[in-house]
Design an enzyme around this catalytic site. Structure first.
Site, PDB file in Angstrom:
ATOM      1  CG  PHE A  89      -1.849   1.075   1.401  1.00  0.00           C
ATOM      2  CD1 PHE A  89      -3.091   1.006   0.792  1.00  0.00           C
ATOM      3  CD2 PHE A  89      -1.550   2.193   2.173  1.00  0.00           C
ATOM      4  CE1 PHE A  89      -4.018   2.033   0.937  1.00  0.00           C
ATOM      5  CE2 PHE A  89      -2.463   3.220   2.331  1.00  0.00           C
ATOM      6  CZ  PHE A  89      -3.701   3.134   1.701  1.00  0.00           C
ATOM      7  CG  ASN A 191      -4.140   3.685   7.333  1.00  0.00           C
ATOM      8  OD1 ASN A 191      -5.364   3.576   7.219  1.00  0.00           O
ATOM      9  ND2 ASN A 191      -3.355   4.061   6.337  1.00  0.00           N
ATOM     10  N   PRO A 192      -5.961   0.727   9.179  1.00  0.00           N
ATOM     11  CG  PRO A 192      -8.097   0.312  10.023  1.00  0.00           C
ATOM     12  CD  PRO A 192      -7.007   1.356   9.982  1.00  0.00           C
TER      13      PRO A 192
END
Ligand SMILES: C[S@@+](CC[C@H](N)C(=O)[O-])C[C@H]1O[C@@H](n2cnc3c(N)ncnc32)[C@H](O)[C@@H]1O
Length: 285
Positions: A89, A191-192
């Site tokens: 990510f 921060n999932p």
């Protein structure tokens, strides 16, 4: 070939492809090809044929909506440049304030232990380690591809002199995760993945960010619920939890934390664009 001509053509191509940051991206790609900071592009002597071929390939891939950070190989996050690429990510500017919440907390204590759940490239954990040298920082991540990037970034920051971040291969849904640290941790940041399944996302996200880094189940809260449990178990009384969330979830996440009496002082926070972005709470007790 003059740099201004090449940049103008690339900007036009990226604009036609629907890239909203066309000029900035063209400059970032040119700077990466020439090996100069973006701010010094105007002073560079321009492209030779090999540079131009490489630049054209980058622009075509960007026009096909590959994230600019995958092409340049790096993403800025607070004071750091992190290595990123396929499988991990890309850290976002809005998460910088989540990291700051942990940094403030640990600085106020003169150090302490912080756990970054769902660490990805390690952006949050490594920023804390860089800005609070006295802190012990652990970074938990499940995906093998992300762990490779996380370990590489952690090695690079340690080589640059930061206190090493402890990388943990683990699943935040595991009730035994870091059981040895129960009730001792000063801050948990997370921060999932939080986008509800089926939500339309930009082409860069749909085609390149790993799906399990983005989507948090049908309601977007599938990972946040177990994160609440892990934080309740790990934090000492008074310890800080900060969780990032979808902009439509400020109330849902605040309710999740306020229910059950394990957290107090549940507070919503906005990102730099004024959107609700993360919730903080203190472990009760
Ligand atoms: C939105 S990304 C955040 C990455 C990083 N913290 C950042 O801000 O750039 C979510 C991360 O959580 C990881 N992840 C998803 N489910 C997980 C789980 N059950 N346990 C551990 N990590 C998980 C994903 O692989 C991904 O790296």
């Amino acid at each position: 070939m003059p740099i201004s001509t090449v940049l103008a053509a690339a900007t036009a191509e990226l604009t036609r492809a629907g890239v909203s940051s066309a000029r900035v991206d063209a400059e970032l790609l040119a700077a990466a090809v020439l090996g100069v900071p973006r701010g010094r592009l105007a002073l560079s002597s321009g492209f030779d044929y090999i540079d131009k071929a490489r630049f054209d390939e980058f622009v075509s891939r960007r026009a096909a909506r590959e994230p600019v950070q995958y092409l340049t190989g790096s993403a800025p996050f607070r004071y750091l440049d992190l290595m990123v690429g396929p499988g991990v990510f890309v850290p976002r500017p809005e998460t910088e304030l989540l990291a700051e919440a942990g940094i403030r907390e640990l600085r106020a204590r003169g150090g302490g232990t912080l756990v970054d759940l769902c660490s990805g490239s390690g952006a949050v954990a490594l920023a804390v380690a860089h800005e609070v040298p006295a802190a012990r920082v652990l970074a938990v991540e499940r995906s093998e591809a992300s762990l490779d990037w996380l370990r590489a970034n952690a090695r690079r920051r340690a080589a640059a002199g930061d206190r090493p971040v402890e990388v943990v291969s683990g699943d935040v849904t595991d009730p035994d995760l870091l059981a040895e640290l129960a009730a001792t941790v000063d801050a948990v940041l997370c921060n999932p993945p939080y986008v509800p399944l089926g939500t339309p996302v930009p082409a860069e996200v749909a085609g390149h960010d790993p799906a399990d880094a983005v989507f948090g189940g049908p309601d977007g809260l599938a990972v946040i619920r177990p994160v609440r449990e892990r934080a309740a178990a790990l934090l000492r009384p008074g310890g800080l939890l900060a969780v990032e969330h979808d902009e439509s979830h400020a109330d849902a996440v605040a309710d999740l934390l306020a229910t059950g009496g394990r957290f107090t002082e549940v507070t919503g926070h906005q990102d730099l664009t004024g959107r609700p972005r993360f919730v903080t709470a203190l472990r009760a007790g």
